[in-house]
Design an enzyme around this catalytic site. Structure first.
Site, PDB file in Angstrom:
ATOM      1  N   SER A  44       0.605  -2.254  -0.065  1.00  0.00           N
ATOM      2  CA  SER A  44      -0.121   0.579   0.092  1.00  0.00           C
ATOM      3  C   SER A  44       0.963   1.647   0.091  1.00  0.00           C
ATOM      4  O   SER A  44       0.210   2.671  -0.096  1.00  0.00           O
ATOM      5  CB  SER A  44      -0.487   0.281   1.322  1.00  0.00           C
ATOM      6  OG  SER A  44      -0.658   0.222   2.790  1.00  0.00           O
ATOM      7  N   HIS A  83       1.018   4.287   6.856  1.00  0.00           N
ATOM      8  CA  HIS A  83       0.351   5.054   6.049  1.00  0.00           C
ATOM      9  C   HIS A  83       0.529   6.626   5.998  1.00  0.00           C
ATOM     10  O   HIS A  83       0.965   7.301   6.829  1.00  0.00           O
ATOM     11  CB  HIS A  83      -1.420   4.971   5.806  1.00  0.00           C
ATOM     12  CG  HIS A  83      -1.987   4.142   5.369  1.00  0.00           C
ATOM     13  ND1 HIS A  83      -3.110   3.440   4.777  1.00  0.00           N
ATOM     14  CD2 HIS A  83      -0.767   2.910   4.318  1.00  0.00           C
ATOM     15  CE1 HIS A  83      -3.170   2.351   4.556  1.00  0.00           C
ATOM     16  NE2 HIS A  83      -1.472   2.176   4.490  1.00  0.00           N
ATOM     17  N   ASP A 108      -7.916   6.255   4.807  1.00  0.00           N
ATOM     18  CA  ASP A 108      -7.931   4.799   5.945  1.00  0.00           C
ATOM     19  C   ASP A 108      -9.800   4.779   6.704  1.00  0.00           C
ATOM     20  O   ASP A 108      -9.549   4.476   7.206  1.00  0.00           O
ATOM     21  CB  ASP A 108      -6.836   5.008   6.271  1.00  0.00           C
ATOM     22  CG  ASP A 108      -5.683   4.826   5.538  1.00  0.00           C
ATOM     23  OD1 ASP A 108      -5.775   4.491   4.488  1.00  0.00           O
ATOM     24  OD2 ASP A 108      -4.233   5.181   5.748  1.00  0.00           O
TER      25      ASP A 108
END
Length: 166
Positions: A44, A83, A108
């Site tokens: 990701s 992230h 998210d």
């Protein structure tokens, strides 16, 4: 092997394990993070970080800014998520963050706990990424995901221990 050699071997192993534990706890205190080193488990965050990269975290800054790469945990889930901060806002005492993976199409919000719109910087963050080693952590992924690799490593360790007497 006599009793004295066995006791020496046991004490050596105990020293190795306790030294490793103390080094980990010292690193945790210095970085103010219960998990100061993490391995990237998914794609990701590509191209910034690939699966298997080891990340070193720091959790002593008061505020994060947009663009920082952070590691956070969701209540009730065991796996930390790596992230980038997409948006932030704060009041006088707390900072709230919205994150997104570089390789993801959406933010998210769907990953957060129910009725949670933002991450609380003080309670949800494990740390901010300060350094990394590419691909070194892939060994841990291989061992955790592949039963045969796990047994092979265990077998090699046992054979090595028997042959060297340590």
């Amino acid at each position: 092997m006599n009793l004295r050699q066995q006791l020496t071997q046991f004490l050596t192993m105990a020293f190795v394990f306790s030294s490793s534990f103390m080094a980990w706890k010292t690193l945790s205190v210095v970085t103010n993070s219960h998990s100061p080193v993490v391995v990237v488990l998914s794609g990701s965050m590509e191209p910034a970080f690939q699966r298997g990269d080891i990340l070193f975290l720091w959790n002593r800054q008061r505020q994060n800014k947009v663009g920082d790469v952070v590691v956070y945990e969701i209540k009730g889930k065991d796996i930390p998520i790596v992230h980038r901060v997409l948006r932030e806002h704060h009041n006088s005492e707390k900072q709230y963050l919205l994150t997104k993976g570089d390789n993801n199409l959406v933010d998210d919000l769907g990953l957060y706990a129910k009725k949670q719109g933002y991450l609380n910087q003080a309670t949800d963050l494990v740390g901010t990424v300060k350094a990394y080693l590419p691909k070194v952590g892939y060994v841990t992924i291989l061992i955790s995901e592949n039963m045969y690799a796990r047994y092979a490593l265990l077998g090699i360790m046992c054979i090595s221990s028997l042959l060297t007497g340590e």
